[in-house]
Design an enzyme around this catalytic site. Sequence first.
Site, short mmCIF file in Angstrom:
data_model
loop_
_atom_site.label_atom_id
_atom_site.label_comp_id
_atom_site.label_asym_id
_atom_site.label_seq_id
_atom_site.Cartn_x
_atom_site.Cartn_y
_atom_site.Cartn_z
N HIS A 16 -4.53 35.63 5.59
CA HIS A 16 -4.59 35.76 6.96
C HIS A 16 -3.92 34.80 7.63
O HIS A 16 -4.35 33.79 7.67
CB HIS A 16 -6.12 35.88 7.61
CG HIS A 16 -6.34 36.44 8.81
ND1 HIS A 16 -6.12 38.07 9.15
CD2 HIS A 16 -6.81 36.05 10.09
CE1 HIS A 16 -6.37 38.34 10.27
NE2 HIS A 16 -6.77 37.08 10.86
N CYS A 73 -3.77 38.84 14.85
CA CYS A 73 -5.17 38.90 14.60
C CYS A 73 -5.94 39.79 15.63
O CYS A 73 -5.83 41.10 15.93
CB CYS A 73 -5.91 37.50 14.26
SG CYS A 73 -7.54 37.30 13.90
N ASP A 97 -5.24 38.72 2.10
CA ASP A 97 -5.95 38.56 3.53
C ASP A 97 -7.65 39.02 3.08
O ASP A 97 -7.94 40.23 2.95
CB ASP A 97 -5.53 39.70 4.39
CG ASP A 97 -5.96 39.11 5.72
OD1 ASP A 97 -7.21 38.83 5.92
OD2 ASP A 97 -5.48 39.50 6.99
#
Length: 254
Positions: free
Chosen positions: A221, A141, A188
């Site tokens: 995600h 991330c 995501d």
Amino acid sequence: MPEKQTRFHMANEERPCLCNIGDRFDYRGLGQEVQVEHIRAYICKPSSSTDKAVIVIQDIFGWQLPNTRYIADMLAANGYIAICPDYFVGQEPWKPSDDWSIFNDWLKTRDASRVDREADAVLKYLKQQCGAKKVGVIGFCWGGMAVHHLMLKNPELKTGVSVHGVIKYFEDRYSLLHPTFFIFGESDEYIPIEQVTIMEQKLKQHCKVDYNVKIYPGHTHGFVHRKREDMNPKDKPFIEEARKDIINWLNKYI
């Protein structure tokens, strides 16, 4: 690679990063914490000596997140010195209880493209204190963005793996110095599939080193390190595949 979807995902404006802290709350880690110049770091070493190392870069939840330390330990089990430094340099990581309305302002004080000083300190430590000669980097991330930056800037790193690294801050910056593996989840909601498609086109145009962009079907995600592989049978094969892909990539270039 699965057929790309045409729908466009948008993050909830009230929650601009759809991040969960993960399932591995009780994991304590197999390594130890050390001081590396001006920052703290978690380090785990393999059972046999090696000159290969991987820098693990945290997500928004910080360097002490059990899920991230679990990945560092996994890398050590596969023969790498793994080190996860505090790239926020003492600043507080994001907490699930924080107000998402201030997230963008919080993020501005933690710029993933300003990690060079910390990267240099960790590289020096790995070489001088651990005997590392070949070093790669993996990030999740926020850390995936940092990996992207370092692959553009740092000549000492051999390779990088960016796991669900946010794309929108790196538009038109694809002249990578080192082989880089980009991992995304098909579902995501923070990284629209259309952005990944454009990224692949840009890499094809501008990148002169090896790269791979892989989309894992049906996943959201953070699935690579925030989900436990033993909790949902449907998730398990994809989590294990992604982790195997990561190790294979690192083995190839380090």
